[in-house]
Structures are given as C-alpha cells and as structure tokens.
Scaffold this motif. Structure first.
Motif, short mmCIF file in Angstrom:
data_model
loop_
_atom_site.label_atom_id
_atom_site.label_comp_id
_atom_site.label_asym_id
_atom_site.label_seq_id
_atom_site.Cartn_x
_atom_site.Cartn_y
_atom_site.Cartn_z
N LYS A 34 0.40 1.84 3.13
CA LYS A 34 1.15 1.01 2.36
C LYS A 34 0.98 -0.34 3.12
O LYS A 34 1.03 -1.40 2.56
CB LYS A 34 2.69 1.31 2.05
CG LYS A 34 3.26 0.74 1.23
CD LYS A 34 4.80 1.26 1.07
CE LYS A 34 5.41 1.04 -0.40
NZ LYS A 34 6.46 1.82 -0.71
N ASP A 35 1.30 -0.35 4.39
CA ASP A 35 1.35 -1.51 5.46
C ASP A 35 -0.27 -2.15 5.08
O ASP A 35 -0.19 -3.53 5.45
CB ASP A 35 1.48 -1.01 6.82
CG ASP A 35 3.04 -0.56 6.85
OD1 ASP A 35 3.91 -1.04 5.77
OD2 ASP A 35 3.25 0.07 7.78
N TYR A 83 -3.83 -6.58 3.29
CA TYR A 83 -5.13 -6.80 2.43
C TYR A 83 -4.64 -7.89 1.46
O TYR A 83 -5.15 -8.99 1.20
CB TYR A 83 -5.80 -5.73 1.85
CG TYR A 83 -6.88 -5.20 2.41
CD1 TYR A 83 -6.88 -4.73 3.82
CD2 TYR A 83 -7.94 -5.08 2.03
CE1 TYR A 83 -7.92 -4.20 4.43
CE2 TYR A 83 -9.17 -4.52 2.49
CZ TYR A 83 -9.26 -4.26 3.88
OH TYR A 83 -10.39 -3.64 4.46
N LYS A 84 -3.52 -7.54 0.91
CA LYS A 84 -2.74 -8.55 0.05
C LYS A 84 -2.49 -10.02 0.47
O LYS A 84 -2.86 -10.76 -0.12
CB LYS A 84 -1.65 -7.94 -0.75
CG LYS A 84 -0.96 -8.78 -1.55
CD LYS A 84 0.32 -8.01 -2.09
CE LYS A 84 1.14 -9.14 -3.31
NZ LYS A 84 2.37 -8.59 -3.61
N ASN A 85 -1.92 -10.04 1.65
CA ASN A 85 -1.54 -11.32 2.17
C ASN A 85 -2.38 -11.92 3.03
O ASN A 85 -2.27 -13.23 3.50
CB ASN A 85 -0.34 -10.89 2.82
CG ASN A 85 0.99 -10.43 1.93
OD1 ASN A 85 0.91 -10.82 1.14
ND2 ASN A 85 1.74 -9.41 2.59
N LYS A 121 -8.67 -12.21 5.71
CA LYS A 121 -9.33 -12.07 6.96
C LYS A 121 -9.42 -10.51 7.25
O LYS A 121 -10.26 -9.91 7.97
CB LYS A 121 -8.64 -12.70 7.95
CG LYS A 121 -8.89 -13.99 8.11
CD LYS A 121 -8.32 -14.82 9.51
CE LYS A 121 -8.71 -16.31 9.46
NZ LYS A 121 -8.01 -16.93 10.60
N ALA A 122 -8.41 -9.80 6.42
CA ALA A 122 -8.24 -8.38 6.92
C ALA A 122 -9.40 -7.50 6.25
O ALA A 122 -9.66 -6.62 6.51
CB ALA A 122 -6.97 -7.67 6.32
N HIS A 123 -10.07 -7.98 4.98
CA HIS A 123 -10.76 -7.41 4.34
C HIS A 123 -12.35 -7.20 4.98
O HIS A 123 -12.76 -6.28 4.62
CB HIS A 123 -11.15 -8.44 3.04
CG HIS A 123 -10.01 -8.83 2.06
ND1 HIS A 123 -10.32 -9.58 0.98
CD2 HIS A 123 -8.75 -8.26 2.15
CE1 HIS A 123 -9.00 -9.74 0.33
NE2 HIS A 123 -8.24 -8.84 0.92
N GLN A 124 -12.58 -8.03 5.73
CA GLN A 124 -13.81 -8.03 6.87
C GLN A 124 -13.46 -7.71 8.24
O GLN A 124 -14.57 -7.63 8.83
CB GLN A 124 -14.67 -9.08 6.41
CG GLN A 124 -15.17 -9.34 4.86
CD GLN A 124 -15.93 -10.38 4.81
OE1 GLN A 124 -16.95 -10.58 5.83
NE2 GLN A 124 -16.37 -11.07 3.75
N VAL A 141 -9.37 -2.24 -2.80
CA VAL A 141 -10.50 -2.81 -3.75
C VAL A 141 -9.86 -4.09 -4.45
O VAL A 141 -10.42 -5.11 -4.82
CB VAL A 141 -11.51 -1.98 -4.29
CG1 VAL A 141 -12.39 -2.66 -5.34
CG2 VAL A 141 -12.30 -0.91 -3.40
N ASP A 142 -8.91 -3.60 -5.18
CA ASP A 142 -7.97 -4.09 -6.05
C ASP A 142 -7.48 -5.46 -5.35
O ASP A 142 -7.80 -6.79 -5.80
CB ASP A 142 -6.93 -3.72 -6.64
CG ASP A 142 -6.07 -4.59 -7.67
OD1 ASP A 142 -6.69 -5.12 -8.57
OD2 ASP A 142 -4.67 -4.84 -7.36
N ARG A 143 -7.20 -5.49 -4.12
CA ARG A 143 -6.85 -6.56 -3.28
C ARG A 143 -7.85 -7.41 -2.93
O ARG A 143 -7.77 -8.60 -2.96
CB ARG A 143 -6.19 -6.19 -1.87
CG ARG A 143 -4.78 -5.46 -2.06
CD ARG A 143 -3.56 -6.08 -3.29
NE ARG A 143 -2.39 -5.24 -3.28
CZ ARG A 143 -2.11 -4.43 -4.24
NH1 ARG A 143 -3.14 -4.01 -4.94
NH2 ARG A 143 -0.91 -3.92 -4.32
#
Length: 177
Positions: free
Chosen positions: A27-28, A33-35, A38-41, A68-70
C-alpha cells in the motif's frame, strides 16, 4: 548542488521502496508510485529491479495492477530493464501470469518485442511457459486485428507477433495452433 539534492531524493525514494516492498507494505509502495513519478523507474535492488519487478516476482497480482495503473501511459517506465535486461513484462511472462501480462502490455507491441540480455522476448518466455508447463493463455485479439494482415504467418514471426505471445491452447479443444 541541485544535482546532489536530486541524487539524495532518489536515494530516499529507493530506500523507502525497497524497505516497504521487503516488508510487504505494498500500500505504501503504491502510494509512492502515485505521488512521485521518480519511483516508477527507481532501481531498488542490486539486480536492478524496480518495485514493479519485485511485485511481479512475489506474485502480487492486485498490487501489480495498481502499480501499472499509477504508471499509466509512461512506456519508458513499463519498459525499464533490470540488470539481466528483463522488463516487467518479461518477468510476468516467465512466471506465466496472464493477468499481469495483459495489464503491463496493454496491446503495445513495442513492449511485447523487447529483448533481454539473452535475446529473449516476453513472447518467447510466454511460449516457453505454455510449452513447458501447459499454461493456457487466452488470446486477446485476432492476428488480423493486431497487424491488418490476414496472410501473415505468426509462427514465422514468433518473436514479433503478439498472437504467439497470447498463443492459445484450449484445454477442451487441444492446441490452438
């Protein structure tokens, strides 16, 4: 100086994602990823895996769908490779998880055709799963709809044809080929 601050922020993101993923606090991770794009990569393991790679390997299907949605339409984040050259789609295909494959690929042939360091595509890994483990993979779209060419032979183009990746084998009717 600004570059050092960016590196420091990225290090904090990586540490956060790694710790939360290892603790199973998805969840965290999803919230990060939502906020923060940079977290995506962010490669968070010594093997160059992202949180998405780890979620796939852990079999966290619902979490993978949310991550993936985020990420959304950011193809670069969906195509990020670990040190072995495996994208998230490679990993989902290698474990034979159809839902994850559909979610990650989303009909994008560029993702399906990406090659790892062994020169394997997700197409190859999915077909290998089917052949080795008898996993039944439903077809997403007919070949003609994907390629606009009803005369093309998917078996001849197995490395680039999405149909082979979504290669059908119906348990009641036998092989789909």
């Amino acid at each position: 100086m600004a570059m050092g601050m960016e590196d420091s922020e990225l290090d904090r993101i990586k540490t956060f994602l790694f710790e939360k993923a290892m603790q199973g606090k998805w969840k965290d991770v999803i919230e990060m990823y939502k906020n923060n794009k940079k977290a995506h990569q962010a490669k968070i393991t010594v093997l160059g895996d992202t949180a998405l790679h780890i979620a796939i390997l852990d079999g966290k299907e619902a979490e993978v769908l949310k991550l993936v949605d985020r990420i959304g339409d950011d193809l670069d984040s969906r195509m990020i490779k670990n040190n072995m050259g495996n994208t998230p789609l490679h990993l989902a295909a290698s474990i034979g998880n159809v839902s994850m494959c559909k979610c990650i690929a989303d009909g994008n042939e560029r993702l399906v055709g990406a090659r790892n360091r062994k020169n394997e595509t997700p197409l190859f890994l999915a077909a290998q799963q089917v052949l080795l483990n008898g996993i039944f993979v439903p077809e997403l779209k007919p070949h003609e709809e994907m390629h606009g060419d009803k005369n093309s032979n998917c078996l001849e183009k197995a490395q680039t044809c999405i149909d082979f990746f979504l290669f059908t084998r119906n348990p009641t009717e036998g092989p789909g080929i």
